[in-house]
Design an enzyme around this catalytic site. Structure first.
Site, PDB file in Angstrom:
ATOM      1  N   LYS A 181     -10.485  28.692  27.902  1.00 18.39           N
ATOM      2  CA  LYS A 181      -9.527  27.585  27.785  1.00 18.39           C
ATOM      3  C   LYS A 181     -10.114  26.385  27.058  1.00 18.39           C
ATOM      4  O   LYS A 181     -11.265  26.011  27.285  1.00 18.39           O
ATOM      5  CB  LYS A 181      -9.086  27.194  29.200  1.00 18.39           C
ATOM      6  CG  LYS A 181      -8.148  26.011  29.316  1.00 18.39           C
ATOM      7  CD  LYS A 181      -6.900  26.144  28.482  1.00 18.39           C
ATOM      8  CE  LYS A 181      -6.145  27.420  28.730  1.00 18.39           C
ATOM      9  NZ  LYS A 181      -5.149  27.722  27.670  1.00 18.39           N
TER      10      LYS A 181
ATOM     11  N   GLN B 236      -3.689  23.840  34.224  1.00 19.01           N
ATOM     12  CA  GLN B 236      -3.948  25.012  35.078  1.00 19.01           C
ATOM     13  C   GLN B 236      -4.946  24.668  36.196  1.00 19.01           C
ATOM     14  O   GLN B 236      -4.886  25.237  37.289  1.00 19.01           O
ATOM     15  CB  GLN B 236      -4.512  26.175  34.254  1.00 19.01           C
ATOM     16  CG  GLN B 236      -3.514  26.838  33.311  1.00 19.01           C
ATOM     17  CD  GLN B 236      -3.546  26.233  31.933  1.00 19.01           C
ATOM     18  OE1 GLN B 236      -3.860  25.055  31.770  1.00 19.01           O
ATOM     19  NE2 GLN B 236      -3.218  27.020  30.919  1.00 19.01           N
TER      20      GLN B 236
ATOM     21  N   ARG C 217      -0.451  34.300  33.408  1.00 21.12           N
ATOM     22  CA  ARG C 217      -1.480  33.913  32.434  1.00 21.12           C
ATOM     23  C   ARG C 217      -2.837  34.212  33.051  1.00 21.12           C
ATOM     24  O   ARG C 217      -2.935  34.577  34.224  1.00 21.12           O
ATOM     25  CB  ARG C 217      -1.339  32.458  31.970  1.00 21.12           C
ATOM     26  CG  ARG C 217      -0.792  31.444  32.904  1.00 21.12           C
ATOM     27  CD  ARG C 217      -1.627  31.136  34.094  1.00 21.12           C
ATOM     28  NE  ARG C 217      -2.994  30.822  33.732  1.00 21.12           N
ATOM     29  CZ  ARG C 217      -4.031  30.966  34.496  1.00 21.12           C
ATOM     30  NH1 ARG C 217      -3.909  31.447  35.732  1.00 21.12           N
ATOM     31  NH2 ARG C 217      -5.244  30.666  34.100  1.00 21.12           N
ATOM     32  N   GLY C 218      -3.881  34.041  32.226  1.00 20.03           N
ATOM     33  CA  GLY C 218      -5.218  34.468  32.641  1.00 20.03           C
ATOM     34  C   GLY C 218      -5.449  35.863  32.086  1.00 20.03           C
ATOM     35  O   GLY C 218      -4.582  36.740  32.203  1.00 20.03           O
ATOM     36  N   ALA C 219      -6.608  36.059  31.464  1.00 18.33           N
ATOM     37  CA  ALA C 219      -6.831  37.274  30.671  1.00 18.33           C
ATOM     38  C   ALA C 219      -6.560  38.587  31.419  1.00 18.33           C
ATOM     39  O   ALA C 219      -5.762  39.415  30.961  1.00 18.33           O
ATOM     40  CB  ALA C 219      -8.252  37.231  30.099  1.00 18.33           C
TER      41      ALA C 219
ATOM     42  N   ASP D 201     -11.742  34.544  28.059  1.00 13.75           N
ATOM     43  CA  ASP D 201     -10.621  35.288  27.469  1.00 13.75           C
ATOM     44  C   ASP D 201     -11.084  36.367  26.497  1.00 13.75           C
ATOM     45  O   ASP D 201     -10.408  37.373  26.299  1.00 13.75           O
ATOM     46  CB  ASP D 201      -9.657  34.329  26.773  1.00 13.75           C
ATOM     47  CG  ASP D 201      -8.869  33.559  27.801  1.00 13.75           C
ATOM     48  OD1 ASP D 201      -9.397  32.541  28.300  1.00 13.75           O
ATOM     49  OD2 ASP D 201      -7.761  33.996  28.150  1.00 13.75           O
TER      50      ASP D 201
ATOM     51  N   ARG E 124       0.429  36.921  22.889  1.00 12.69           N
ATOM     52  CA  ARG E 124      -0.669  35.940  22.861  1.00 12.69           C
ATOM     53  C   ARG E 124      -1.872  36.617  22.187  1.00 12.69           C
ATOM     54  O   ARG E 124      -2.167  37.776  22.481  1.00 12.69           O
ATOM     55  CB  ARG E 124      -1.054  35.467  24.270  1.00 12.69           C
ATOM     56  CG  ARG E 124       0.070  34.732  24.989  1.00 12.69           C
ATOM     57  CD  ARG E 124      -0.422  34.073  26.254  1.00 12.69           C
ATOM     58  NE  ARG E 124      -1.214  32.875  25.988  1.00 12.69           N
ATOM     59  CZ  ARG E 124      -1.905  32.209  26.914  1.00 12.69           C
ATOM     60  NH1 ARG E 124      -1.933  32.657  28.156  1.00 12.69           N
ATOM     61  NH2 ARG E 124      -2.585  31.116  26.603  1.00 12.69           N
TER      62      ARG E 124
HETATM   63  O1  MRU Z   1      -3.890  29.866  28.738  1.00 17.24           O
HETATM   64  P1  MRU Z   1      -4.352  30.558  29.981  1.00 17.24           P
HETATM   65  O2  MRU Z   1      -3.949  29.843  31.232  1.00 17.24           O
HETATM   66  O3  MRU Z   1      -3.964  32.022  29.988  1.00 17.24           O
HETATM   67  O4  MRU Z   1      -5.934  30.496  29.905  1.00 17.24           O
HETATM   68  C1  MRU Z   1      -6.674  31.123  30.911  1.00 17.24           C
HETATM   69  C2  MRU Z   1      -8.132  30.938  30.810  1.00 17.24           C
HETATM   70  O5  MRU Z   1      -8.637  30.360  29.871  1.00 17.24           O
HETATM   71  C3  MRU Z   1      -8.969  31.585  31.884  1.00 17.24           C
HETATM   72  O6  MRU Z   1     -10.119  30.851  32.122  1.00 17.24           O
HETATM   73  C4  MRU Z   1      -9.361  32.997  31.424  1.00 17.24           C
HETATM   74  O7  MRU Z   1      -8.230  33.725  31.040  1.00 17.24           O
HETATM   75  C5  MRU Z   1     -10.096  33.731  32.466  1.00 17.24           C
HETATM   76  S1  MRU Z   1      -9.024  34.270  33.784  1.00 17.24           S
HETATM   77  C6  MRU Z   1      -9.917  35.184  34.883  1.00 17.24           C
END
Ligand code: MRU
Length: 370
Positions: free
Chosen positions: A269, A217, A65-67, A258, A110
């Site tokens: 998030k 997270q 996870r994470g963009a 994201d 997603r």
């Molecule tokens: O649902 P997630 O854990 O994928 O959400 C992640 C976030 O909101 C992060 O802050 C975002 O993707 C930036 S990651 C460098």
């Protein structure tokens, strides 16, 4: 769906990198290897993905996870789609179809992080431009592109760290929300890259990590990453941020993103918007750190950013036990949008965008990486 799991020690390397996402082997028989982030911080487990459904499930279930990490994973996932066609004796057309079908499927995993779509668009564009290749060479070309996306992300993280650290003064308290670290990117992170760099420069930041309900997270991943790199961190529940700010413990907020619209409105998030309002109320600068691949300039503002809705059970059963009555109505958006007016600056690999508006965004992104 085939998943091979391995439990292992957390790798100890000189630079504390984690290899959140990696490709093992060649394009025809290799596979994608991920850290299963749902098991952290208690267990360090890697999963091997050898087909597209396994990759889709890993993204959907937040194993990865994470963009930026989602985008890199999807690019490798598209290679697996072509690999399956090749293994079935397919010609170049079949490999092409395998890659494009994989890309279409992975797009449904997603909706919010634009890096997913950006990476799949990039792979598809290269495929379209590839011309006549024999199937094995076509797959090699696709793997090379996925690796390029991966390597570029590593460089972007380091540049974001360098630009962002300049914004922090020695001895500051920094609040962050969710996880925008090495686990959310190829390596090193975005918001956490800023903090890691400041730490390495001897600026001694002290981090307040929001636990980040409902999936924690911040508690599970951010606190773990900061500890691994020796950065002082204090974990707080999301509801404590206002009090911690009022007590004067926080001098800056740095979060990831994201999807950032053309005017700077930023999806991140769920809970990030509230943190931005709290920061404004306490006169604390609120920074977003994100690579250019997180910008979606096709959207004029944040109102049309798609917000992922997730399973109510993440709220009612998120802590390993039931914490709400049966059949209670639940609303579980995974992201919110912080208006640009609350953002003091956006830290990118091209420089810091400040003030944040449509013009400055275009100017900095067009200036490219120095
Ligand atoms: O649902 P997630 O854990 O994928 O959400 C992640 C976030 O909101 C992060 O802050 C975002 O993707 C930036 S990651 C460098």
């Amino acid at each position: 769906v085939t998943v091979a799991t391995q439990t292992g020690e957390v790798p100890e390397t000189d630079d504390a990198s984690l290899e959140t996402v990696g490709w093992r082997g060649d394009s025809a028989s290799g596979h994608l290897r991920l850290i299963d982030q749902t098991r952290l911080p208690v267990e360090f487990v890697r999963i091997d993905c050898r087909d597209v459904p396994t990759v889709w499930e890993a993204i959907k279930a937040l194993r990865v996870r994470g963009a930026p990490a989602i985008g890199i994973t999807a690019a490798y996932g598209a290679v697996l789609g072509g690999q399956t066609a090749l293994a079935g004796g397919g010609d170049a057309d079949a490999v092409r179809r395998g890659i494009l079908d994989a890309a279409s499927h992975l797009r449904t995993s997603r909706p919010t992080a634009v890096n997913l779509f950006w990476a799949l668009d990039r792979v598809s564009r290269v495929l379209n431009e590839a011309g006549d290749h024999e199937p094995g060479a076509l797959l090699d070309r696709m793997l090379a592109e996925a690796r390029a996306i991966h390597d570029e992300d590593k460089a972007m993280c380091r540049a974001i760290g360098r630009y962002g650290a300049e914004l922090l003064a020695p001895g500051q308290g920094i609040l962050t929300h969710c996880n925008a670290g090495g686990l959310a990117t190829a390596d090193y992170g975005t918001a956490l890259a800023v903090i890691f760099t400041a730490h390495e420069q001897g600026k001694a930041p002290h981090v307040f990590a929001d636990e980040t309900r409902p999936l924690l997270q911040g508690a599970r991943l951010t606190a773990w990453e900061l500890q691994r790199r020796g950065v002082p961190v204090t974990l707080i529940c999301d509801s404590m941020a206002a009090q911690v700010m009022k007590e004067g413990r926080v001098q800056a907020v740095v979060v990831g993103a994201d999807r950032i619209a053309a005017n700077g409105d930023t999806a991140n998030k769920i809970g990030t918007y509230g943190v931005a309002i709290l920061a404004r109320a306490h006169d604390i600068p609120f920074f977003v750190a994100a690579p250019s691949s997180t910008f979606d300039l096709s959207l004029a503002d944040g109102s049309s950013i798609p917000i992922e809705q997730r399973d109510p059970r993440e709220v009612t059963h998120g802590l390993g036990r039931q914490t709400a009555p049966d059949n209670v109505d639940v609303y579980n958006p995974a992201f919110d949008v912080t208006p640009a007016m609350l953002i003091a600056g956006i830290i990118t690999e091209c420089g810091v965008i400040r003030p944040v508006n449509a013009l400055t965004i275009r100017q900095v992104l067009q200036s490219g990486v120095d």
